[in-house]
Design a protein around this motif. Sequence first.
Motif, PDB file in Angstrom:
ATOM      1  N   ARG A  94       8.450   6.995   3.415  1.00  0.00           N
ATOM      2  CA  ARG A  94       7.758   6.088   4.335  1.00  0.00           C
ATOM      3  C   ARG A  94       6.396   5.643   3.814  1.00  0.00           C
ATOM      4  N   ARG A  95       5.917   6.263   2.737  1.00  0.00           N
ATOM      5  CA  ARG A  95       4.623   5.849   2.180  1.00  0.00           C
ATOM      6  C   ARG A  95       4.744   4.497   1.489  1.00  0.00           C
ATOM      7  N   ARG A  96       3.767   3.651   1.718  1.00  0.00           N
ATOM      8  CA  ARG A  96       3.669   2.397   0.976  1.00  0.00           C
ATOM      9  C   ARG A  96       2.217   2.147   0.633  1.00  0.00           C
ATOM     10  N   THR A  97       2.005   1.419  -0.446  1.00  0.00           N
ATOM     11  CA  THR A  97       0.665   0.982  -0.798  1.00  0.00           C
ATOM     12  C   THR A  97       0.231  -0.075   0.203  1.00  0.00           C
ATOM     13  N   VAL A  98      -0.990   0.048   0.708  1.00  0.00           N
ATOM     14  CA  VAL A  98      -1.502  -0.883   1.714  1.00  0.00           C
ATOM     15  C   VAL A  98      -2.816  -1.500   1.223  1.00  0.00           C
ATOM     16  N   ARG A  99      -2.937  -2.818   1.371  1.00  0.00           N
ATOM     17  CA  ARG A  99      -4.148  -3.524   0.934  1.00  0.00           C
ATOM     18  C   ARG A  99      -4.942  -4.102   2.103  1.00  0.00           C
ATOM     19  N   ILE A 143       3.484  -5.899   3.744  1.00  0.00           N
ATOM     20  CA  ILE A 143       3.819  -5.286   2.459  1.00  0.00           C
ATOM     21  C   ILE A 143       4.959  -6.061   1.833  1.00  0.00           C
ATOM     22  N   PRO A 144       4.947  -6.141   0.507  1.00  0.00           N
ATOM     23  CA  PRO A 144       6.032  -6.875  -0.156  1.00  0.00           C
ATOM     24  C   PRO A 144       7.361  -6.170   0.083  1.00  0.00           C
ATOM     25  N   ASP A 145       8.382  -6.984   0.241  1.00  0.00           N
ATOM     26  CA  ASP A 145       9.758  -6.540   0.465  1.00  0.00           C
ATOM     27  C   ASP A 145      10.335  -5.937  -0.809  1.00  0.00           C
ATOM     28  N   LEU A 146       9.911  -4.743  -1.142  1.00  0.00           N
ATOM     29  CA  LEU A 146      10.381  -4.135  -2.388  1.00  0.00           C
ATOM     30  C   LEU A 146      11.215  -2.915  -2.084  1.00  0.00           C
ATOM     31  N   GLU A 147      12.091  -2.573  -2.991  1.00  0.00           N
ATOM     32  CA  GLU A 147      12.855  -1.353  -2.822  1.00  0.00           C
ATOM     33  C   GLU A 147      12.545  -0.407  -3.974  1.00  0.00           C
ATOM     34  N   ALA A 156      -3.645   3.886   1.533  1.00  0.00           N
ATOM     35  CA  ALA A 156      -4.448   3.716   0.324  1.00  0.00           C
ATOM     36  C   ALA A 156      -3.837   2.657  -0.568  1.00  0.00           C
ATOM     37  N   VAL A 157      -4.649   2.166  -1.490  1.00  0.00           N
ATOM     38  CA  VAL A 157      -4.132   1.344  -2.588  1.00  0.00           C
ATOM     39  C   VAL A 157      -4.643   1.968  -3.887  1.00  0.00           C
ATOM     40  N   THR A 158      -3.752   2.124  -4.829  1.00  0.00           N
ATOM     41  CA  THR A 158      -4.117   2.682  -6.133  1.00  0.00           C
ATOM     42  C   THR A 158      -4.603   1.511  -6.977  1.00  0.00           C
ATOM     43  N   HIS A 159      -5.917   1.322  -6.976  1.00  0.00           N
ATOM     44  CA  HIS A 159      -6.481   0.114  -7.566  1.00  0.00           C
ATOM     45  C   HIS A 159      -7.015   0.416  -8.967  1.00  0.00           C
ATOM     46  N   THR A 160      -6.822  -0.543  -9.866  1.00  0.00           N
ATOM     47  CA  THR A 160      -7.334  -0.387 -11.222  1.00  0.00           C
ATOM     48  C   THR A 160      -7.975  -1.692 -11.687  1.00  0.00           C
TER      49      THR A 160
END
Lengths: 226, 226
Positions: free
Chosen positions: B33-38, B206-210, B168-172
């Motif tokens: 259920r975790r997703r990156t959120v911006r 969030i983008p529709d990714l799998e 969170a977003v893992t930003h670089t």
Amino acid sequence: AEKKPGFTTYKCMRYPKAEMLKRSRELHQFMERRRTVREFSDKEVPYEVIEHIVMTASTAPSGAHKQPWSFCVVSDPALKHQIREAAEKEEYENYHGRMSEEWLEDLQPFGTDWEKPFLDVAPYLIVVFKKPYDLVDGVQKKNYYVNESVGLAAGFLLSAIHNAGLVAVTHTPSPMNFLQKILGRPENERPFLLIPVGYPADVVHIPDLERKPKEEVLFHYAAPKD
Amino acid sequence: AEKKPGFTTYKCMRYPKAEMLKRSRELHQFMERRRTVREFSDKEVPYEVIEHIVMTASTAPSGAHKQPWSFCVVSDPALKHQIREAAEKEEYENYHGRMSEEWLEDLQPFGTDWEKPFLDVAPYLIVVFKKPYDLVDGVQKKNYYVNESVGLAAGFLLSAIHNAGLVAVTHTPSPMNFLQKILGRPENERPFLLIPVGYPADVVHIPDLERKPKEEVLFHYAAPKD
Ligand SMILES: N[C@@H](Cc1ccc(O)c(I)c1)C(=O)O
Ligand SMILES: N[C@@H](Cc1ccc(O)c(I)c1)C(=O)O
């Protein structure tokens, strides 16, 4: 909120403040109990547990969502033994000349040497591979932030192992290219970590080490008036 | 079992088989259920939660137990804004010429651009630094497997953030040396990841990714007769 094509809305977990605090405190305490273990029981572990652990790792975020990893789960005793032999050959060289005096000194507290019986004893060896690039119809497609991404996934993996009540050692025989060969992996995969997983032996010895206190790892940059 | 000096015995968690299975399945489901959120809310998060999250990260194993990391937690709005300005300056260049066509294409699904409002909005920015070496009385002492170790710790960090019901977003931003300067970090620290943390906005896109299915990431090497 506008509807963006290719996007969906995210419903996340939400906990009341007191519960959030409790959850974060309890996970912290639970994770403090994790230690690296090098003495395993050969007791069988259900493969389904390993599947959940690996698929938990694979939920990690990654550069451009490329998921540049693969997890090879080795339970075949013959293959485990082949890996042990190859790892010990490299480690023998490491402990007899390839590691510096400083390095050997830094390893004193762990009492490690070139012998790696845990590679036979642990019921599973999980070999984490990173993929610097993907091969799409024979063409190389670059991946991004590969070390960071695979490191995050390996962190998820170790958390999931501990959550299941299992133990592991984050092993890095070096060089570890032999893993690619023994497992017949494609040319775009490089070994990242070798992680034996299983139940601990009846008695497990761990070095008397402590973790750094908060003051040495956490630095708060608060507003002047905070 | 012999008593080794400098060692102690380890009592670990043990769960009956059915409970182990349940725990591993439930953690897997929870982590899926975790997703990156911006898109963040500016709602306050108790600092104590952030402390537990960071100290959970710091329980990760590391090469020779050097714990070659530091976590800078930025809540000062002025500093966050300075970081935003510097990050956007780099990202502007990235999106206007420094990233290849292939890279920009790979980022299409995320809809990202050079603007990073989340660096102002999220109540905390956690900057993860790696330490290629320690400075002991001014002398450089090499650390080991630094990227792997800090990656594992960052994985623990993201798990703990999700466990608390935060996003969170893992930003670089890249290059990200500016973080070292703005935060006045010692010369032996290099930025590894910049991770804004907080509550999600009321509506999050969030983008529709799998994620890749098991067959693409997990490879079982079982005994022939298994
Ligand atoms: N650093 C840029 C671009 C970017 C974004 C996401 C991503 O997975 C990757 I790889 C790169 C930015 O943060 O926008
Ligand atoms: N790879 C060797 C040596 C070793 C061991 C532990 C450690 O943290 C580090 I850095 C190196 C071995 O596995 O014995």
